[in-house]
Design a protein around this motif. Structure first.
Motif, PDB file in Angstrom:
ATOM      1  N   ARG A   1       0.827  -1.210   0.000  1.00  0.00           N
ATOM      2  CA  ARG A   1       0.000   0.000   0.000  1.00  0.00           C
ATOM      3  C   ARG A   1       0.863   1.262   0.000  1.00  0.00           C
ATOM      4  O   ARG A   1       0.564   2.241  -0.684  1.00  0.00           O
ATOM      5  CB  ARG A   1      -0.929   0.007   1.206  1.00  0.00           C
ATOM      6  N   LEU A   2       1.934   1.248   0.790  1.00  0.00           N
ATOM      7  CA  LEU A   2       2.833   2.389   0.857  1.00  0.00           C
ATOM      8  C   LEU A   2       3.501   2.624  -0.494  1.00  0.00           C
ATOM      9  O   LEU A   2       3.585   3.762  -0.963  1.00  0.00           O
ATOM     10  CB  LEU A   2       3.883   2.166   1.944  1.00  0.00           C
ATOM     11  N   ALA A   3       3.960   1.564  -1.125  1.00  0.00           N
ATOM     12  CA  ALA A   3       4.618   1.692  -2.431  1.00  0.00           C
ATOM     13  C   ALA A   3       3.658   2.307  -3.455  1.00  0.00           C
ATOM     14  O   ALA A   3       4.048   3.206  -4.208  1.00  0.00           O
ATOM     15  CB  ALA A   3       5.121   0.329  -2.901  1.00  0.00           C
ATOM     16  N   ARG A   4       2.421   1.833  -3.458  1.00  0.00           N
ATOM     17  CA  ARG A   4       1.421   2.412  -4.377  1.00  0.00           C
ATOM     18  C   ARG A   4       1.236   3.892  -4.106  1.00  0.00           C
ATOM     19  O   ARG A   4       1.205   4.705  -5.014  1.00  0.00           O
ATOM     20  CB  ARG A   4       0.077   1.687  -4.229  1.00  0.00           C
ATOM     21  N   ARG A   5       1.103   4.231  -2.834  1.00  0.00           N
ATOM     22  CA  ARG A   5       0.871   5.630  -2.446  1.00  0.00           C
ATOM     23  C   ARG A   5       2.032   6.513  -2.889  1.00  0.00           C
ATOM     24  O   ARG A   5       1.837   7.636  -3.330  1.00  0.00           O
ATOM     25  CB  ARG A   5       0.686   5.703  -0.936  1.00  0.00           C
ATOM     26  N   LEU A   6       3.262   6.010  -2.756  1.00  0.00           N
ATOM     27  CA  LEU A   6       4.447   6.813  -3.070  1.00  0.00           C
ATOM     28  C   LEU A   6       4.891   6.688  -4.524  1.00  0.00           C
ATOM     29  O   LEU A   6       5.841   7.345  -4.938  1.00  0.00           O
ATOM     30  CB  LEU A   6       5.601   6.410  -2.149  1.00  0.00           C
ATOM     31  N   GLY A   7       4.231   5.826  -5.283  1.00  0.00           N
ATOM     32  CA  GLY A   7       4.628   5.626  -6.681  1.00  0.00           C
ATOM     33  C   GLY A   7       5.957   4.904  -6.809  1.00  0.00           C
ATOM     34  O   GLY A   7       6.723   5.151  -7.740  1.00  0.00           O
ATOM     35  N   MET A   8       6.237   4.015  -5.872  1.00  0.00           N
ATOM     36  CA  MET A   8       7.490   3.260  -5.871  1.00  0.00           C
ATOM     37  C   MET A   8       7.186   1.787  -6.114  1.00  0.00           C
ATOM     38  O   MET A   8       6.052   1.340  -5.952  1.00  0.00           O
ATOM     39  CB  MET A   8       8.207   3.420  -4.517  1.00  0.00           C
ATOM     40  N   ASP A   9       8.208   1.042  -6.484  1.00  0.00           N
ATOM     41  CA  ASP A   9       8.073  -0.409  -6.594  1.00  0.00           C
ATOM     42  C   ASP A   9       8.086  -1.009  -5.194  1.00  0.00           C
ATOM     43  O   ASP A   9       8.675  -0.438  -4.269  1.00  0.00           O
ATOM     44  CB  ASP A   9       9.219  -1.007  -7.409  1.00  0.00           C
ATOM     45  N   PHE A  10       7.482  -2.175  -5.066  1.00  0.00           N
ATOM     46  CA  PHE A  10       7.472  -2.923  -3.814  1.00  0.00           C
ATOM     47  C   PHE A  10       8.122  -4.273  -4.045  1.00  0.00           C
ATOM     48  O   PHE A  10       7.931  -4.904  -5.079  1.00  0.00           O
ATOM     49  CB  PHE A  10       6.035  -3.142  -3.317  1.00  0.00           C
ATOM     50  N   VAL A  11       8.870  -4.723  -3.040  1.00  0.00           N
ATOM     51  CA  VAL A  11       9.443  -6.063  -3.085  1.00  0.00           C
ATOM     52  C   VAL A  11       9.442  -6.640  -1.675  1.00  0.00           C
ATOM     53  O   VAL A  11       9.692  -5.934  -0.703  1.00  0.00           O
ATOM     54  CB  VAL A  11      10.854  -6.064  -3.719  1.00  0.00           C
ATOM     55  N   ASP A  12       9.130  -7.910  -1.593  1.00  0.00           N
ATOM     56  CA  ASP A  12       9.146  -8.641  -0.325  1.00  0.00           C
ATOM     57  C   ASP A  12      10.397  -9.502  -0.325  1.00  0.00           C
ATOM     58  O   ASP A  12      10.556 -10.350  -1.211  1.00  0.00           O
ATOM     59  CB  ASP A  12       7.882  -9.488  -0.215  1.00  0.00           C
ATOM     60  N   SER A  13      11.266  -9.297   0.645  1.00  0.00           N
ATOM     61  CA  SER A  13      12.539 -10.037   0.642  1.00  0.00           C
ATOM     62  C   SER A  13      12.316 -11.541   0.757  1.00  0.00           C
ATOM     63  O   SER A  13      13.064 -12.321   0.168  1.00  0.00           O
ATOM     64  CB  SER A  13      13.472  -9.534   1.742  1.00  0.00           C
TER      65      SER A  13
ATOM     66  N   VAL B   1      12.679 -17.107  -4.662  1.00  0.00           N
ATOM     67  CA  VAL B   1      13.037 -17.121  -6.078  1.00  0.00           C
ATOM     68  C   VAL B   1      14.518 -17.465  -6.236  1.00  0.00           C
ATOM     69  O   VAL B   1      14.887 -18.322  -7.045  1.00  0.00           O
ATOM     70  CB  VAL B   1      12.715 -15.758  -6.741  1.00  0.00           C
ATOM     71  N   ALA B   2      15.373 -16.801  -5.459  1.00  0.00           N
ATOM     72  CA  ALA B   2      16.813 -17.033  -5.566  1.00  0.00           C
ATOM     73  C   ALA B   2      17.191 -18.462  -5.196  1.00  0.00           C
ATOM     74  O   ALA B   2      18.050 -19.073  -5.840  1.00  0.00           O
ATOM     75  CB  ALA B   2      17.572 -16.039  -4.673  1.00  0.00           C
ATOM     76  N   ALA B   3      16.552 -19.013  -4.179  1.00  0.00           N
ATOM     77  CA  ALA B   3      16.886 -20.355  -3.697  1.00  0.00           C
ATOM     78  C   ALA B   3      16.114 -21.457  -4.425  1.00  0.00           C
ATOM     79  O   ALA B   3      16.464 -22.629  -4.309  1.00  0.00           O
ATOM     80  CB  ALA B   3      16.603 -20.454  -2.199  1.00  0.00           C
ATOM     81  N   ARG B   4      15.071 -21.060  -5.139  1.00  0.00           N
ATOM     82  CA  ARG B   4      14.183 -22.024  -5.806  1.00  0.00           C
ATOM     83  C   ARG B   4      13.558 -23.004  -4.812  1.00  0.00           C
ATOM     84  O   ARG B   4      13.342 -24.169  -5.120  1.00  0.00           O
ATOM     85  CB  ARG B   4      14.912 -22.767  -6.914  1.00  0.00           C
ATOM     86  N   HIS B   5      13.312 -22.498  -3.609  1.00  0.00           N
ATOM     87  CA  HIS B   5      12.669 -23.282  -2.540  1.00  0.00           C
ATOM     88  C   HIS B   5      11.815 -22.350  -1.695  1.00  0.00           C
ATOM     89  O   HIS B   5      12.131 -21.162  -1.571  1.00  0.00           O
ATOM     90  CB  HIS B   5      13.708 -23.940  -1.619  1.00  0.00           C
ATOM     91  N   LYS B   6      10.786 -22.891  -1.100  1.00  0.00           N
ATOM     92  CA  LYS B   6       9.993 -22.148  -0.128  1.00  0.00           C
ATOM     93  C   LYS B   6      10.845 -21.913   1.117  1.00  0.00           C
ATOM     94  O   LYS B   6      11.772 -22.693   1.410  1.00  0.00           O
ATOM     95  CB  LYS B   6       8.731 -22.936   0.269  1.00  0.00           C
ATOM     96  N   ILE B   7      10.529 -20.866   1.864  1.00  0.00           N
ATOM     97  CA  ILE B   7      11.304 -20.552   3.065  1.00  0.00           C
ATOM     98  C   ILE B   7      11.290 -21.724   4.040  1.00  0.00           C
ATOM     99  O   ILE B   7      12.324 -22.073   4.614  1.00  0.00           O
ATOM    100  CB  ILE B   7      10.811 -19.254   3.713  1.00  0.00           C
ATOM    101  N   SER B   8      10.144 -22.362   4.202  1.00  0.00           N
ATOM    102  CA  SER B   8      10.078 -23.509   5.113  1.00  0.00           C
ATOM    103  C   SER B   8      11.028 -24.624   4.668  1.00  0.00           C
ATOM    104  O   SER B   8      11.658 -25.283   5.503  1.00  0.00           O
ATOM    105  CB  SER B   8       8.648 -24.032   5.212  1.00  0.00           C
ATOM    106  N   GLU B   9      11.172 -24.823   3.363  1.00  0.00           N
ATOM    107  CA  GLU B   9      12.102 -25.838   2.854  1.00  0.00           C
ATOM    108  C   GLU B   9      13.547 -25.432   3.102  1.00  0.00           C
ATOM    109  O   GLU B   9      14.390 -26.286   3.409  1.00  0.00           O
ATOM    110  CB  GLU B   9      11.880 -26.053   1.349  1.00  0.00           C
TER     111      GLU B   9
END
Length: 180
Positions: A28-40, A46-54
């Motif tokens: 919501r903040l990213a939309r409000r500020l016109g910025m991209d959002f990313v969830d680490s 994506v980088a590990a090709r595994h779910k965090i639990s795995e």
């Protein structure tokens, strides 16, 4: 609420315990500020090709935290954006120093009861598997809140409507006078 949106030359990083609203408020903040959002956490998967639990199951928390540190360094090295971090990311000394130096770090803080209610809605949190969420969150708060308190800004993330919390973040950002 102020109508003037701040112009930001650095990424905004949200830290706090699981359930504080880092991903939800971050989008919501990213939309409000016109910025991209990313969830680490998403980027780690994506980088590990595994779910965090795995990743936790295969490499343990230490292995996960090492990958998390590297991914976060990459995420904040580019164009300014809003980044939601995992609850434990800010505990890593190198990550914390990097974020405090190059980003605006915002601690989203909520009471344990609110957090427990929020995390009860999902089953993907390795630190809570088979445990009493409120008890775990209480212990995590005791251990982690002193680190989160180093953030540049502190926003209470209670059971307010999400837009009101975003309003508070924007107001805090508009008044922030950090140094480059």
């Amino acid at each position: 609420m102020t109508n003037k949106l701040p112009r930001l030359d650095r990424s905004i990083v949200l830290v706090g315990l699981m359930g504080a609203g880092k991903s939800t408020m971050g989008k919501r903040l990213a939309r409000r500020l016109g910025m991209d959002f990313v969830d680490s956490d998403d980027e780690i998967e994506v980088a590990a090709r595994h779910k965090i639990s795995e990743i936790f199951d295969r490499f343990g928390e230490a292995g996960f935290r090492d990958g998390e540190r590297r991914v976060i360094a990459r995420l904040v090295g580019g164009a300014p954006r809003v980044v939601a971090t995992g609850g434990g990311a800010f505990l890593n000394e190198q990550t914390r120093a990097l974020l405090l130096e190059h980003c605006i770090v915002i601690w989203l803080d909520a009471d344990v009861e609110t957090l427990a209610r929020r995390v009860a809605r999902s089953d993907h949190r390795p630190l809570l598997r088979g445990k009493d969420a409120a008890a775990v969150l209480r212990e995590l708060a005791i251990a982690r809140n002193p680190y989160y308190a180093e953030a540049h800004l502190h926003i209470k993330s209670h059971s307010l409507p999400q837009e009101q919390t975003v309003d508070r973040i924007v107001e805090a950002l508009a008044g922030w006078r950090g140094t480059s």
